[in-house]
Design an enzyme around this catalytic site. Sequence first.
Site: not given
Lengths: 709, 234
Positions: A522, A675, A604, A601-602, A598-599
């Site tokens: 997504g 996942e 969520t 939003n840490p 890359r994350i």
Amino acid sequence: MTLTGTPPAVGTAVGPAVGPAVGRGVRRLDGRVKVRGMARYAFEQLAESPAYLHLLQSTVARGRVSDVDASEAEALEGVLLVLTHLNSPKLADTSDGEYTVLQSPGVAFRGQIVGCVVATSPEVARHGAELVRIRYDEHPHDTRLREDDPDLYAPDEVNASFPTDTDEGPVEEALRSSAVVVDQRYSTPMEHNNPMEPHSCIATWDESQERPTLTVYDSTQGAHGVASTLAKVLGLAQQDVRVISPYVGGGFGSKGLPHAHNVLVALAARTLPGRPVKLALTRQQMFFLAGYRTPTLQRVRIGADADGRITGLVHEAVEQTSRIKEFAEQTTVVSRNMYAARARRTSHRLAALDVPVPSWMRAPGEAPGMYGLEHAMDELAEACGLDPVELRIRNDPPADPETGKPWSGRHLVECLRVGAERFGWSRRGPTGSRRDGDWLVGFGVASSTYPGNVMPGSVARVRYGGRGHYAVHIGAADIGTGSWTALNQVAADALGLAMNRVHLEIGDTALPMATVEGGSSGMASHGSAILEACRRFREEHGESPEPGATTESAAAEHPEAKEYATHSYGAQFVEVRVDADTGEVRVPRMVGVFSCGRIVNPRTARSQFRGGMVWGLSMALFEHSIVDHRFGHVMNHDLADYHVPTNADVVDIDVSWLDETDLHLNPLGVRGIGEIGITGTAAAVASAVHNATGIRVRDLPITPDTLVR
Amino acid sequence: MPGSAGRDASAYGVGVAFARCDDGYTPDVHEAAETRETREAGEAGVASGATEAMEATEAKLTLTVDGSARTVTVDTRTSLLDALRERLGVTSPKKGCDHGQCGACTVLLDGRRTLSCLSLAVAQQGRDVVTASGLDDSGDLHPMQEAFVEHDALQCGYCTPGQICSAVGVLEEAAAGHPSLVTDPDVPAGSAVPLTDDEIRERMSGNLCRCGAYVDIVAAIRDVAAQRPPVPSR
Ligand code: FES
Ligand code: FES
């Protein structure tokens, strides 16, 4: 909480996505409405004078409907329609057996849709359904998956377009000459996704205009996919089908594709034009009609030299599919490049049985496949007398063993080392050495992996509304993944705005096309489209656009992606306590360390990882759809008997990730996180159970009876 | 049903926040949709499914829902959950199983957490129902809801209203000295039970969360319990 990091391996320069919003643990924007229960899921959308549909399901596993007596139901006050193959409208396309609903008297599995009753209230619809008498010519059926089924066959390809088999190097010879060989069979059971929100729709067929149109509120991971399927099956133009799905109560793959009930509700709506028809599958019906994870029978053979270096690896899987539609899960694909084996062979064989249609369930392929492979690795470590962490480090390949391509960023070894440290792995004792009162204590470990996926085709639209506010439109979905929030963050940074200046809209085919919220793709797919649309908006309209200025764009080409093997990795550590008398397994502690690019939003993201690990725990200890082969149905088809973890089953899950940006796959530097958390977990639990008890449970789930000796 | 195929997105309510950009900014698309749809639900009276038939099996009842007296005629087979959702347009309690196995439908019935799918509507005459949408009558968030958002104790949000009603019920039950399976038998009967993590986990285990938000659900409840230490019951 800033987490923007230095890329460990640099590709293109850090793109415009890095800004004040991306990387920040912003609170979920849809949180406020959800905690009050005010977010309207599909079945809760307003509908005037709706009709309610209740399904009729076959009570035989194979055969033909020989007689339908609907007279009593039709006479019931409030019943508007009894639909069966005898009076159903014809479908325009019957190429997909799952969607070919009520077109013939044939029955291909127990619980298949054979009709429905539509009434003015849910109570009357259900009552009416009980009054319809259906008789069958019953034919012998076969629902049992067996490794020696003479009708096993090789599908043309497996899910996500992977080759069915691979054969690289002289693997038998490698195994013959290996100092150590593990040769074991593992199995994973049939499992059901069971999102908390049942599959639901409200469909309205409108004939008041020149051409008929269909509007469906649906609980789906991909509104555009549902619309195109319904259009094709019903013979409508794509633009005449609108699917709306702003909030989705979990999907886990089972809402990734439409299922038969979507077609049924459309057929009923077509028969009652102008009237909204509501359908929510019951929890029990979901076990027949909403997809499931195929059981797998796996054999893994690994040969290694005395130092634990793998020389040959064979991973074979046998799975089931339905007779009306093929779904081939990619179980052994993980073994093609997880470790540095010089010779490798993988295969998939299918049995087409009289069973419901299997489909995607969180990490299809990787979840069962990593169970087999990682459990075998644990056994190999034992056979070599090596620490299982060290064994994995020794077999970390410098480049993709399958394609020879460089890794876009493979940090498995780092994950293992960081995880071992956080967990206190050095305190692990020899097998069966630790006891605390009645509890046998053990530690286990396994690797996780999931491919970095980007799906082509998504388009985003940016429009300036005036007074500093921008609309960002894309038909994406938030199934609990946090897209409402994270996509807003991406857009805000890309436009150089505060987040509250960006008004994101998703979940509707009236918005630009988006690919399915699946395959952990997504953010990489929808986020990249938003990024490019925002960039082009500024290019075309500048910093001070006219109100109404609009730009629409797909993601930028990213040819570099093809040059790399792009996978995410992780390491999971688990402590188990096994009751010495009852065999009860408790998991007081889990540690997961991930490398996923890359994350965004840490806050969520942590929930996504934790949720995945809860799923892994669930796979290890609980989930098992048990088929009564005499009748062909899942016996434990409800939430009392189909066990998923409760609050008391989950104690402490420590999640962290490497500070990383992977710009090889997409300009956002993300690889997806939905996942990976479920992969490897069950093997880590099995490894810990073995460490605690000395017992190898190779057939999931690990229930108390498997441990009481 | 608003909106038909092919119409602009704003016909349904996506578009609401944006449409309002010009004339009075609404900060949050979710809040905007909520306000609008709640209003429409009130106007339309929602699903009038029961109007066409069934006099013989109907019953009329009045109950209080989130502070308002509501009168409704239902098929006597209707559960409280379906009466709320399908007749009264109160969709905050969710249906996850309809069999008392998941907790998604939890409401506070006369102050105690109750599975509304297992309660017949006709048995609720005169009773007081509070859903997660009515926990704070000022229309703001209840501290438990604040804590859930802060700890990200939700993902898809479908189990969440039930979790929150249940959590609010747990605070009351512990304060009133109701023991659970894991309560220390040495706690004197009737005195407040301290809400340890084990107590929270045990007491919240009737509310399934398939998204697996349990660690954060416990953290949220722990926070609220700490703000409001259980008082000994009278
Ligand atoms: S819907 Fe009531 S407990 Fe599941
Ligand atoms: S938040 Fe999705 S089921 Fe709990």
